[in-house]
Design a protein around this motif. Sequence first.
Motif, short mmCIF file in Angstrom:
data_model
loop_
_atom_site.label_atom_id
_atom_site.label_comp_id
_atom_site.label_asym_id
_atom_site.label_seq_id
_atom_site.Cartn_x
_atom_site.Cartn_y
_atom_site.Cartn_z
N GLY A 106 0.79 -1.23 0.00
CA GLY A 106 0.00 0.00 0.00
C GLY A 106 0.83 1.27 0.00
N ASP A 107 2.13 1.13 0.14
CA ASP A 107 3.00 2.32 0.08
C ASP A 107 3.31 2.72 -1.35
N SER A 108 2.92 1.89 -2.30
CA SER A 108 3.14 2.22 -3.71
C SER A 108 2.36 3.48 -4.05
N ALA A 109 3.06 4.49 -4.49
CA ALA A 109 2.43 5.78 -4.76
C ALA A 109 3.46 6.73 -5.35
N LEU A 110 2.97 7.90 -5.70
CA LEU A 110 3.85 9.00 -6.08
C LEU A 110 4.14 9.81 -4.83
N THR A 145 7.23 1.86 -6.32
CA THR A 145 6.46 0.64 -6.52
C THR A 145 6.98 -0.41 -5.58
N VAL A 146 6.08 -0.95 -4.77
CA VAL A 146 6.44 -2.01 -3.82
C VAL A 146 5.84 -3.32 -4.33
N THR A 147 6.70 -4.30 -4.51
CA THR A 147 6.23 -5.59 -5.07
C THR A 147 6.31 -6.71 -4.03
#
Lengths: 110, 107
Positions: free
Chosen positions: A84-88, A108-110
């Motif tokens: 959920g930290d994937s963001a701009l 992007t966190v995978t």
Amino acid sequence: AAGVIQSPRHLIKEKRETATLKCYPIPRHDTVYWYQQGPGQDPQFLISFYEKMQSDKGSIPDRFSAQQFSDYHSELNMSSLELGDSALYFCASSPGYEQYFGPGTRLTVT
Amino acid sequence: GQQVMQIPQYQHVQEGEDFTTYCNSSTTLSNIQWYKQRPGGHPVFLIQLVKSGEVKKQKRLTFQFGEAKKNSSLHITATQTTDVGTYFCAARDKLIFGTGTRLQVFP
């Protein structure tokens, strides 16, 4: 004219890793802000610094920390990354009331 | 908590038509700012309104701050394809952005 510089522009990390985002504000701007923007969302304020001191705190998770250094650049440190930290992540600097945004770091966190 | 809502969420217009986005706060604001974010870009500061009932114009853009300082509007006259983007209002003293209105302009 000089603009706000952010690095890196793109970052891919795995879950539970750490990330460090850097921001170089416009010279002589005394305030730095960090925002998180999810897809199709409005920017969410995380934290700000005025003259190298933390001035305001928003919805920044405890896993995140930030600081502003003597040369006025700022770093956002993110640990135990979650999907959920994937963001701009935007940094903005301000000489007064208007904020000048950097180009952002896409995490992007995978 | 403090919320700043914008309507509409999306607006599609034909080039040349007018466009208005409305910004509403649950509490009184000391000032309101407007930003534009192009697709894939970053927010760009447009203007700040401070006084009750204030109206400011920038070419085809007209910004208004409500008398009660709880709402604001941005009106674009005769839209152009370069107006495409998301328009955010922001409560500067609360560091809260509105939910944004995404404008699409068809040629």
